[in-house]
Structures are given as C-alpha cells and as structure tokens.
Design an enzyme around this catalytic site. Structure first.
Site, PDB file in Angstrom:
ATOM      1  N   GLY A   1       4.226  -4.052   3.932  1.00  0.00           N
ATOM      2  CA  GLY A   1       4.509  -5.429   3.672  1.00  0.00           C
ATOM      3  C   GLY A   1       4.195  -6.378   4.755  1.00  0.00           C
ATOM      4  O   GLY A   1       3.611  -7.460   4.557  1.00  0.00           O
ATOM      5  N   GLY A   2       4.506  -6.132   5.891  1.00  0.00           N
ATOM      6  CA  GLY A   2       4.515  -7.000   7.102  1.00  0.00           C
ATOM      7  C   GLY A   2       2.882  -7.012   7.703  1.00  0.00           C
ATOM      8  O   GLY A   2       2.600  -8.233   7.681  1.00  0.00           O
ATOM      9  N   SER A   3       2.220  -6.138   7.385  1.00  0.00           N
ATOM     10  CA  SER A   3       0.675  -5.880   7.744  1.00  0.00           C
ATOM     11  C   SER A   3       0.145  -6.665   6.732  1.00  0.00           C
ATOM     12  O   SER A   3      -0.657  -7.378   7.024  1.00  0.00           O
ATOM     13  CB  SER A   3       0.414  -4.562   7.627  1.00  0.00           C
ATOM     14  OG  SER A   3       0.788  -3.665   8.625  1.00  0.00           O
TER      15      SER A   3
ATOM     16  N   ASP B   1      -2.263  -1.266  10.614  1.00  0.00           N
ATOM     17  CA  ASP B   1      -2.575  -1.215   9.342  1.00  0.00           C
ATOM     18  C   ASP B   1      -3.151  -2.450   8.711  1.00  0.00           C
ATOM     19  O   ASP B   1      -3.566  -2.463   7.620  1.00  0.00           O
ATOM     20  CB  ASP B   1      -1.163  -1.105   8.469  1.00  0.00           C
ATOM     21  CG  ASP B   1      -0.685   0.298   8.538  1.00  0.00           C
ATOM     22  OD1 ASP B   1      -1.475   1.296   9.041  1.00  0.00           O
ATOM     23  OD2 ASP B   1       0.414   0.678   8.114  1.00  0.00           O
TER      24      ASP B   1
ATOM     25  N   LYS C   1       0.858  -1.236  -0.119  1.00  0.00           N
ATOM     26  CA  LYS C   1       0.092  -0.002   0.016  1.00  0.00           C
ATOM     27  C   LYS C   1       0.999   1.252   0.003  1.00  0.00           C
ATOM     28  O   LYS C   1       2.014   1.311   0.373  1.00  0.00           O
ATOM     29  CB  LYS C   1      -0.837  -0.076   1.134  1.00  0.00           C
ATOM     30  CG  LYS C   1      -0.345  -0.085   2.585  1.00  0.00           C
ATOM     31  CD  LYS C   1       0.089   1.455   3.200  1.00  0.00           C
ATOM     32  CE  LYS C   1       0.606   1.281   4.776  1.00  0.00           C
ATOM     33  NZ  LYS C   1       1.335   2.433   5.052  1.00  0.00           N
TER      34      LYS C   1
ATOM     35  N   PRO D   1       9.369  -4.487  -0.141  1.00  0.00           N
ATOM     36  CA  PRO D   1      10.488  -3.921   0.681  1.00  0.00           C
ATOM     37  C   PRO D   1      10.139  -3.620   2.318  1.00  0.00           C
ATOM     38  O   PRO D   1       8.950  -3.118   2.156  1.00  0.00           O
ATOM     39  CB  PRO D   1      11.143  -2.647   0.000  1.00  0.00           C
ATOM     40  CG  PRO D   1      10.251  -2.189  -0.976  1.00  0.00           C
ATOM     41  CD  PRO D   1       9.366  -3.396  -1.080  1.00  0.00           C
TER      42      PRO D   1
HETATM   43  O1  C5P Z   1       0.479  -0.857  15.325  1.00  0.00           O
HETATM   44  P1  C5P Z   1       1.656  -1.256  14.731  1.00  0.00           P
HETATM   45  O2  C5P Z   1       2.218  -2.473  15.481  1.00  0.00           O
HETATM   46  O3  C5P Z   1       2.042  -1.396  13.250  1.00  0.00           O
HETATM   47  O4  C5P Z   1       2.508  -0.140  15.173  1.00  0.00           O
HETATM   48  C1  C5P Z   1       3.926   0.108  15.332  1.00  0.00           C
HETATM   49  C2  C5P Z   1       4.154   1.125  16.539  1.00  0.00           C
HETATM   50  O5  C5P Z   1       4.083   2.383  15.639  1.00  0.00           O
HETATM   51  C3  C5P Z   1       3.501   1.172  17.567  1.00  0.00           C
HETATM   52  O6  C5P Z   1       3.960   0.673  18.384  1.00  0.00           O
HETATM   53  C4  C5P Z   1       3.399   2.796  17.803  1.00  0.00           C
HETATM   54  O7  C5P Z   1       4.495   3.030  18.425  1.00  0.00           O
HETATM   55  C5  C5P Z   1       3.321   3.380  16.614  1.00  0.00           C
HETATM   56  N1  C5P Z   1       2.038   3.653  16.007  1.00  0.00           N
HETATM   57  C6  C5P Z   1       1.299   4.821  16.499  1.00  0.00           C
HETATM   58  N2  C5P Z   1       0.182   5.104  16.084  1.00  0.00           N
HETATM   59  C7  C5P Z   1      -0.644   4.485  15.176  1.00  0.00           C
HETATM   60  C8  C5P Z   1       0.133   3.382  14.585  1.00  0.00           C
HETATM   61  C9  C5P Z   1       1.528   3.093  14.904  1.00  0.00           C
HETATM   62  O8  C5P Z   1       1.811   5.253  17.669  1.00  0.00           O
HETATM   63  N3  C5P Z   1      -1.768   4.857  14.580  1.00  0.00           N
END
Ligand code: C5P
Length: 310
Positions: free
Chosen positions: A109-111, A144, A20, A102
C-alpha cells in the site's frame, strides 16, 4: 490494472494505486549494503488507494485514515518532497490520500501510494518526466515502489526493483487475501530472517537455489494448480514467530477448501489460491466468520485476467 494513469476529475488530478501480492518470495542472501537480495513474483491486486492532488502554494497532505501520519514520514509526502526538490522546487500541491489497502500487510500500500504520487505530480506540474527518471526516484523511496510503475505481474530481483514481466495463467488465478487486524513491520521481519551473507563472489547464474525459481516460473506459465504447488515465502517463518495467528489463518483457509496458502511480502496478509471464482468467494465468506486469535480479519477476493506482458 497497471500502469498507473493520471486522470482529471472535478478539478483534481487523480491516480488509483493498486495493492500487490507476492506468490513466491525467496530471500537469496544479505547484501553488503544491508538490504536482502530477493527473487520474487509480484501480482497487482484490484484493491485501491486513491491519490488526489491540485495546485496550491505549498505542499500539504490530508488522509481519510486518522491512524496514519500526514507529515514527511508518510511515503506520499516523501514522494512529493523528492519530486519537488529534484524537478519542481517552486511548485506546491494539496494532496489527499484515500486509504483502502491495509497497512503493514505486505500488500504494498505505502509503496503503491508513493509511485502514484510521483505519477500524479508529474502530471499536475506538467514535468514530462520519463520512465527512467521516475524509476530512480521510486527506488529511493522503497524497494517495492518501482514495481508499481511497471505494467503488471512481474518477476522481481535485486531489492525487488529489477522487473521482468511474467504473465499469469490464461485461465486465471482465484485469490482470497486475508489480513488480520495486527500488522507486521517489514524491517523487523527482515531483521529476524537468518539470511546468509552474500560475498563478492556471489553470482545470480550460479545461485544453488535457482531450481526453485525455475519451477515457479514454469508453473505460472502453465496452470493455477501448478502455481499452487510452487508457492513459497521465506519470510513466513519469522512472521509466524511474531504473529502465531498466521498459522491459524493458514489452517482455516485450507479447511475452507483453499488449494494452497502463502504469506504475501513481509505479512501480515495471507493469500490463498482457490480452484475457481465461486470457490474463492465461499472460502472468503467462511474466513469472514472465523474468529482468529488475532481478532477480526479483512478479506479480499479477486481473480486475475490474462495479462498483457508486451
Ligand atoms: O525498501 P524499503 O524501505 O521498503 O524496506 C524496508 C526495510 O525492509 C529496509 O529498511 C530493510 O530493512 C528491509 N528490506 C531488506 N531487503 C529488501 C527490502 C527491504 O532488507 N530487499
């Protein structure tokens, strides 16, 4: 491009997991739970990882990218463990991840791999789980991840999981995505962003900056040129501080004839809009030849097709 579909192929259940890009990302504020409230537009990009799975006595993961972990820190394994613990405690699977998107790019990618794993194992193990059950596991795996269970381009709020379909212009958007070899950590970029804390009194409808959101949503209903005028990513400031080569890539893209440039997600990939598909290819070709301070770049060129948001 979306939704994700599970197909049988040569004894494996296979799901293609798209990337995305974000054409707009406003950080609304920092929430009491530590996450950031977002107002963002996400668009699937036709660059795919593949998840393959077949029945096995236990859960295992292999990956064709040796730089990635294959233990429970990999989001594919996290997704497999979560769905198995919740819904299929006696089931195992041999899972293979073919990595093409990448990582540390802001390209999801991971999501996407995590969402595809849920869809793949739901099919392989014949669990019959519906949209809501998959979506709640998806949000536990990452902000995501729910987007990739959706149907296509969307306006996303909350942590990114509240999705409203948002079609792209009929005439198409012509994108050039440039990923420097160095990546960026989402956690680190959010930590560097000086977000205003969101008190209990905050209300979405009273948010002072929603005019900017409104302008983007109007633009995407209109034309590629209008979208080019309203691109935004609040995380680009902290990303450029950490990786100044992003400013260089932005300048190179503009010099190559891009209409506008924005970073996607928490970086490090940059997205350029071009006036048409031919121009997108020529911008991409020029970037392939550029020597950036961050070493070689990967370049992806794609055009959107009218999206069905029914
Ligand atoms: O949700 P995800 O594990 O992908 O997010 C990784 C890190 O990015 C979270 O631990 C947080 O520190 C930050 N994040 C955030 N607010 C979001 C999405 C991600 O602070 N809406």
């Amino acid at each position: 491009m979306l939704p994700l579909v599970a197909k049988e192929f040569a004894g494996w259940t296979q799901v293609w997991a798209p990337a995305k890009v974000n054409l707009y990302l406003r950080v609304v504020g920092k929430r009491p739970d530590g996450y950031h409230e977002l107002a963002t537009h996400m668009l699937p990009l036709p660059v795919y990882d593949t998840i393959l799975a077949r029945m096995a006595p236990t859960l295992s993961l292999q990956c064709d990218d040796p730089t990635l972990p294959i233990d429970s820190t990999n989001l594919v394994m996290k997704a497999a463990l979560l769905i198995s613990q919740r819904h299929a405690t006696d089931s195992g699977a041999e899972i293979a991840l073919r990595k093409r998107i990448p990582h540390q790019a802001g390209m999801g990618g991971g999501s996407s791999d995590a969402a595809a794993t849920l869809v793949c194992l739901n099919h392989l193990w014949n669990l019959g789980l519906g949209k809501n059950e998959l979506a709640s596991m998806a949000l536990e795996l990452g902000s995501d991840v729910p987007f990739f269970l959706g149907k296509g381009p969307a306006w996303c709020t909350g942590r990114g999981e509240d999705l409203t379909p948002l079609a792209t212009p009929e005439a198409g958007l012509h994108l050039v995505v440039v990923k420097p070899s160095e990546g960026l950590s989402t956690k680190e970029i959010f930590a560097r962003f000086k977000a205003k804390p969101m008190g209990a009194a905050w209300r979405a409808d009273a948010d002072a900056e929603t005019g900017s959101d409104f302008n983007f949503k109007q633009a995407i209903a209109q034309s590629a040129q209008a979208v080019a005028d309203t691109l935004r990513n609040d995380l680009e400031g902290p990303a450029v501080q950490l990786l100044p080569a992003l400013a260089h890539i932005r300048a190179e893209l503009m010099a190559a004839g891009a209409q506008a440039v924005v970073m996607t997600g928490s970086g490090s990939a940059m997205v350029a809009l071009a006036a048409d598909a031919t121009k997108a290819v020529s911008v991409g070709q020029r970037l392939m030849l550029t020597r950036t301070p961050a070493g070689p770049v990967a370049v992806f060129v794609a055009s959107t097709v009218p999206s069905n948001t029914d």
